[in-house]
Design an enzyme around this catalytic site. Structure first.
Site, PDB file in Angstrom:
ATOM      1  N   ASP A   8      30.458  15.494   3.657  1.00  0.00           N
ATOM      2  CA  ASP A   8      29.149  15.995   3.234  1.00  0.00           C
ATOM      3  C   ASP A   8      28.831  17.199   4.116  1.00  0.00           C
ATOM      4  O   ASP A   8      29.478  17.418   5.140  1.00  0.00           O
ATOM      5  CB  ASP A   8      28.089  14.896   3.421  1.00  0.00           C
ATOM      6  CG  ASP A   8      26.700  15.374   3.027  1.00  0.00           C
ATOM      7  OD1 ASP A   8      26.560  15.950   1.935  1.00  0.00           O
ATOM      8  OD2 ASP A   8      25.748  15.192   3.809  1.00  0.00           O
ATOM      9  N   SER A   9      27.788  17.937   3.707  1.00  0.00           N
ATOM     10  CA  SER A   9      27.354  19.064   4.528  1.00  0.00           C
ATOM     11  C   SER A   9      26.808  18.591   5.876  1.00  0.00           C
ATOM     12  O   SER A   9      26.738  19.361   6.815  1.00  0.00           O
ATOM     13  CB  SER A   9      26.267  19.832   3.778  1.00  0.00           C
ATOM     14  OG  SER A   9      25.240  18.942   3.378  1.00  0.00           O
ATOM     15  N   CYS A  71      28.371  15.058  -1.164  1.00  0.00           N
ATOM     16  CA  CYS A  71      27.355  16.114  -1.304  1.00  0.00           C
ATOM     17  C   CYS A  71      27.225  16.558  -2.763  1.00  0.00           C
ATOM     18  O   CYS A  71      28.214  16.940  -3.395  1.00  0.00           O
ATOM     19  CB  CYS A  71      27.776  17.293  -0.436  1.00  0.00           C
ATOM     20  SG  CYS A  71      26.628  18.658  -0.470  1.00  0.00           S
ATOM     21  N   GLU A 150      15.021  14.547   7.108  1.00  0.00           N
ATOM     22  CA  GLU A 150      15.641  14.738   8.423  1.00  0.00           C
ATOM     23  C   GLU A 150      14.602  14.660   9.546  1.00  0.00           C
ATOM     24  O   GLU A 150      14.933  14.332  10.677  1.00  0.00           O
ATOM     25  CB  GLU A 150      16.438  16.047   8.444  1.00  0.00           C
ATOM     26  CG  GLU A 150      17.600  15.943   7.465  1.00  0.00           C
ATOM     27  CD  GLU A 150      18.689  16.976   7.611  1.00  0.00           C
ATOM     28  OE1 GLU A 150      18.524  17.930   8.388  1.00  0.00           O
ATOM     29  OE2 GLU A 150      19.722  16.819   6.921  1.00  0.00           O
ATOM     30  N   CYS A 182      20.678  14.332  -4.875  1.00  0.00           N
ATOM     31  CA  CYS A 182      20.890  14.884  -3.523  1.00  0.00           C
ATOM     32  C   CYS A 182      21.050  13.700  -2.575  1.00  0.00           C
ATOM     33  O   CYS A 182      20.372  12.679  -2.737  1.00  0.00           O
ATOM     34  CB  CYS A 182      19.669  15.715  -3.116  1.00  0.00           C
ATOM     35  SG  CYS A 182      19.740  16.290  -1.412  1.00  0.00           S
ATOM     36  N   HIS A 184      19.991  13.038   0.236  1.00  0.00           N
ATOM     37  CA  HIS A 184      18.835  12.592   1.021  1.00  0.00           C
ATOM     38  C   HIS A 184      17.775  11.843   0.208  1.00  0.00           C
ATOM     39  O   HIS A 184      16.962  11.131   0.779  1.00  0.00           O
ATOM     40  CB  HIS A 184      18.160  13.801   1.670  1.00  0.00           C
ATOM     41  CG  HIS A 184      18.951  14.444   2.758  1.00  0.00           C
ATOM     42  ND1 HIS A 184      20.226  14.922   2.565  1.00  0.00           N
ATOM     43  CD2 HIS A 184      18.627  14.715   4.046  1.00  0.00           C
ATOM     44  CE1 HIS A 184      20.657  15.459   3.700  1.00  0.00           C
ATOM     45  NE2 HIS A 184      19.712  15.346   4.611  1.00  0.00           N
TER      46      HIS A 184
HETATM   47  N1  DGL Z   1      24.108  17.125   0.995  1.00  0.00           N
HETATM   48  C1  DGL Z   1      23.302  18.061   0.240  1.00  0.00           C
HETATM   49  C2  DGL Z   1      23.300  17.624  -1.234  1.00  0.00           C
HETATM   50  O1  DGL Z   1      23.465  16.470  -1.565  1.00  0.00           O
HETATM   51  C3  DGL Z   1      21.892  18.168   0.790  1.00  0.00           C
HETATM   52  C4  DGL Z   1      21.822  18.873   2.137  1.00  0.00           C
HETATM   53  C5  DGL Z   1      22.297  20.319   2.071  1.00  0.00           C
HETATM   54  O2  DGL Z   1      21.622  21.164   1.468  1.00  0.00           O
HETATM   55  O3  DGL Z   1      23.347  20.606   2.629  1.00  0.00           O
HETATM   56  O4  DGL Z   1      23.132  18.456  -2.098  1.00  0.00           O
END
Ligand code: DGL
Length: 263
Positions: A8-9, A71, A150, A182, A184
């Site tokens: 993931d990012s 992600c 976050e 997403c 989060h």
């Molecule tokens: N992990 C990203 C997503 O699910 C969210 C956080 C980011 O923008 O990197 O799109």
């Protein structure tokens, strides 16, 4: 047995890890969070593709048997381009979430929320339309949701106010199913449910991804036969920050977080 790779990012992909551990407790997991370069949601397609290839190459060093792209932004922008260049199966979050939404909707009106990148890519719309052209999709970017999560702001008034504003077009278009597109957003489920009302089905892609991973591994005879697997976490920056937030995403503290200098 070889581990499952997840990337993931940043920290958000732990929502997917949580589901993998719940549904496949015997699997070993190697997780990579690109905390040096997060967020991906506001970056260009070319950049997200480049980062994704680097992240996959990193996980392949651990001889992973499958890669799970937690992600949504990567799954939308990069996955269709890079998937076929690797021999290892790569599972993204778009198809499992879209499939579940098409299955769940009764009035054929589905909402999608995600980062700006995910919404701009129209990946969910395209997949939903491919599955059922009659479904009307309303997609909205909710960029403030990631920083709220976050910061640990999951129930504050300000979150409800922002959620009401973001989600209004979805209420107006009377969606009966909403994809939380997403990593989060599952943490904001209770606020989103309050705003949308209890009759709207919220689709959490993490759950569906774990179902899909389970299916691929069992079809290929690659499921682990251990009772309990282990998870190792790698990040490209700030392991302490990752550890702090990880508890919130996983519901328990994480050990084994290591910083890697190059991916
Ligand atoms: N992990 C990203 C997503 O699910 C969210 C956080 C980011 O923008 O990197 O799109």
């Amino acid at each position: 047995m070889r581990p499952i790779g997840v990337f993931d990012s940043g920290v958000g992909g732990l929502t997917v890890v949580k589901e993998l551990v719940r549904q496949l407790p015997g699997e070993d997991i190697v997780y990579f969070g690109d905390t040096a370069r997060v967020p991906y949601g506001i970056k260009s397609k070319e950049t997200v593709i480049r980062f994704s290839i680097e992240n996959i190459l990193f996980l392949l060093r651990y001889n992973v048997k499958l890669i799970c792209v937690a992600c949504n932004t990567v799954s939308s922008f990069a996955l269709p381009k890079i998937k076929n260049h690797f021999r290892v199966p790569i599972v993204g979050v778009i198809s499992p979430g879209a499939r579940e939404a098409v299955y769940a909707t009764k009035n054929k009106r589905v909402g999608v929320i995600g980062t700006k990148g995910t919404i701009r890519s129209q990946a969910y719309e395209q997949e939903i339309k491919r599955l059922d052209p009659k479904v009307k999709v309303t997609a909205i970017a909710c960029p403030l949701f990631v920083p709220f999560v976050e910061e640990g702001w999951l129930n504050q008034d300000v979150v409800s106010t922002v959620a009401r504003r973001y989600l209004k077009p979805l209420k107006d278009s009377k969606v009966d199913t909403l994809i939380l597109g997403c990593t989060h957003y599952p943490l904001l489920k209770s606020v989103i449910r309050d705003v949308m009302g209890g009759k709207v089905t919220l689709i959490d892609s993490a759950k569906q991804v774990a179902v899909e991973v389970n299916k691929i591994l069992s079809d290929e005879g690659l499921l682990s036969n251990k009772a309990r697997g282990r998870a190792d976490f790698f990040v490209s920056d700030n392991p302490e920050w990752f550890k702090d937030l990880a508890g919130r995403f996983l519901g328990k503290p994480v050990k084994n977080v290591r910083k890697v200098n190059s991916v």
